[in-house]
Structure formats: C-alpha cells, structure tokens
Write an enzyme that holds these catalytic residues in place. Sequence first.
Site, PDB file in Angstrom:
ATOM      1  N   ILE A 262       0.847  -1.195   0.000  1.00 21.74           N
ATOM      2  CA  ILE A 262       0.000   0.000   0.000  1.00 21.74           C
ATOM      3  C   ILE A 262       0.883   1.247   0.000  1.00 21.74           C
ATOM      4  O   ILE A 262       1.689   1.445   0.903  1.00 21.74           O
ATOM      5  CB  ILE A 262      -0.932  -0.015   1.239  1.00 21.74           C
ATOM      6  CG1 ILE A 262      -1.749  -1.314   1.266  1.00 21.74           C
ATOM      7  CG2 ILE A 262      -1.825   1.224   1.251  1.00 21.74           C
ATOM      8  CD1 ILE A 262      -2.535  -1.616  -0.003  1.00 21.74           C
ATOM      9  N   GLU A 263       0.745   2.051  -1.050  1.00 18.53           N
ATOM     10  CA  GLU A 263       1.619   3.224  -1.218  1.00 18.53           C
ATOM     11  C   GLU A 263       0.851   4.539  -1.260  1.00 18.53           C
ATOM     12  O   GLU A 263       1.422   5.590  -1.532  1.00 18.53           O
ATOM     13  CB  GLU A 263       2.460   3.044  -2.493  1.00 18.53           C
ATOM     14  CG  GLU A 263       3.291   1.760  -2.445  1.00 18.53           C
ATOM     15  CD  GLU A 263       4.223   1.595  -3.635  1.00 18.53           C
ATOM     16  OE1 GLU A 263       4.542   2.592  -4.299  1.00 18.53           O
ATOM     17  OE2 GLU A 263       4.623   0.435  -3.894  1.00 18.53           O
TER      18      GLU A 263
END
Length: 284
Positions: free
Chosen positions: A155-156
Amino acid sequence: MTSKFTAAMAILFALLLALPQTSEAATGGALAVYWGQNLDEGSLTDTCASGIYDIVNIAFLYKFGGGQTPEINLAGHCGSWTSGGCTGVGQEISYCQQLGIKVLISIGGGTDTYTLTSVEDAQDVADYLWTNFLDGNTSAGPLGAAILDGVDFDIEFGDGQYYDNLTYFLKAYDQNVYLTAAPQCPYPDAHLNIAISTGLFDTVWVQFYNNPQCQYSSGNIDNIINSWNTWVSSTTAGNISLGLPASSDAAPSGGFIPADVLINQILPVVKQSDKYGGVMLWSS
Ligand SMILES: *[C@@H]1O[C@H](CO)[C@@H](O)[C@H](O)[C@H]1NC(C)=O
Ligand SMILES: *[C@@H]1O[C@H](CO)[C@@H](O)[C@H](O)[C@H]1NC(C)=O
Ligand SMILES: *[C@@H]1O[C@H](CO)[C@@H](O)[C@H](O)[C@H]1NC(C)=O
C-alpha cells in the site's frame, strides 16, 4: 527501464543469493520475489521452475475499495481477465504450489487506484479476496480455480485507515491465510503502520530502496543497518525480511546492493536477528 537484460540480471543476482557461499545458503531464510509487472521477466512457470524462490507475490490487484469493481493487472502476461483470460496463470500458480512455493496476491502497488473508505468497505474487500483468491469460490475469480496462500499488502497511497480492519477480517476467515506487508523503510510507514501494528502479519518485507536515508549507497552500510535495527526492534510480526531491488534498474532512486556487499557485509549482520525471515526481491 525494463529489458530482457534486467530480467536476466535479476535472475543472476537471485542465483548468487541462493547458492551456498559457505556451509549454509547465503540468505539463510526465505527468498521472495514479485511477479507480474514486467513481461520480460518470463512466465510464472519459469520463475517457479528456476528453483530459486520460496514465495512469489502476484502483482498487482491494483484497483479495489470505495465501491470499485476490483481488477488485477499482470502487465500483459494475460489479457482480459474479466473474460477468463488469466485462468492460465491460475494453473501456473498450482504448479508453483506443487513445488512447495507459497503464492500470494499482492494488493496495491504504484498507481493511486485503490482505497479503503470505511470498516464496511474493508469487509467488502476482505470478502472479495477470500471469495476470488483464497478459499471461497475461486473458480469464478480472475485466476481460476487456484487457491492462493495469502495476501501481500503493498500500500503506497492513503493514510492507512481501515487496513487494520482488512487484516483482521482476512485472518478471521482463516488463521492460516499468510499475510505480508511491504512498507518503505522510513519508520513508521505512512501507509501501512496502522495495519502492521495489529501484529497479525507473518512477514513484513521492508523496501530498503528508493529512500536514501535508509538504504545502501556506494559503500555505506550504516543507513540500511540502522533502519533494519529500528524495524526489528519496533515491529510486531512473525518475521522481518530485507526487501531489495534485484538490479539497479529496479530502483530508480537507489538502494541496489552488489551481491558481494550483501553476502559479506549485510546478511551476516541482519541474520543475527531472531526476526530475520529472508530476502524479498523487486525486479520490475
Ligand atoms: C520466519 O523465517 C524463518 C526463517 O526463514 C522461517 O523458518 C519461519 O517459518 C518464518 N516464520 C514465518 C511466520 O513466516
Ligand atoms: C461460485 O461461483 C459461481 C459462478 O459465479 C456461482 O454460480 C456459484 O453459485 C458460486 N458458489 C458459491 C458456493 O458461492
Ligand atoms: C476497525 O478498526 C478500528 C481501529 O483499529 C477498531 O477500533 C474497530 O474495532 C475495528 N472494527 C472491526 C469491526 O473490527
């Protein structure tokens, strides 16, 4: 950026890591790799048949949450998965698992096309993952009848809210769902700290690249070792692994470590930790 040369270099680098250098295998832990973001990397079958890897992350389920119909994108390895075009990858996944390799679906990645907007949204995404990739009713899912071993969180984007709920919901289906997270090395990670703080991840592979303050650069191992120590002492997870680029092309902002430095200077230090789980390679 991506070329056959890069893919070959990545395999060579991984081989160097996997080959016994002394009395034990150099990594002394599990070797994981991402697959699905570069057509030149070869087929999933080739990746698994190489005998190098223990875990393969299928990347990515790049769209989910906020009421969107989830979508995978495997960069040309398969065409329209909505019309069954990726079920062949499912057969390759089963082949990998027969070799004893764990296969995970990686959610998230480098495009801002995913979100979790509420606890209910997290439950919906958990239900979708369970039904389509885990033990629910996978035959109707994008990868066909294959039953994957777990979920990797890359998750960025976003503030990380509700990813803790997603983590709980997945483990509530089955404690054996293998959960991994791929935070960037600055601690704590802006997007994954809430999820990682549940302590429910089996492995956290920290991306020690594209972040100069916590990666290897030209002879200096202090930044990466200091960051490793912070992660190991601060993180509740089954294991912490060293996430590295498989070639210098794979990390435009740096962090590639020449194999001799890795084997002789870095692995001997990180392997001293009880939490050391192995090495994760990013190769696209
Ligand atoms: C942690 O890593 C060690 C070494 O690779 C491995 O034996 C163990 O099964 C791992 N634990 C988990 C929870 O993955
Ligand atoms: C599994 O998926 C198929 C195809 O979408 C559907 O017809 C079937 O009802 C589903 N089975 C269960 C138990 O949900
Ligand atoms: C969702 O996460 C929040 C924050 O950690 C927690 O307080 C809440 O109990 C969770 N909800 C469910 C249904 O698990």
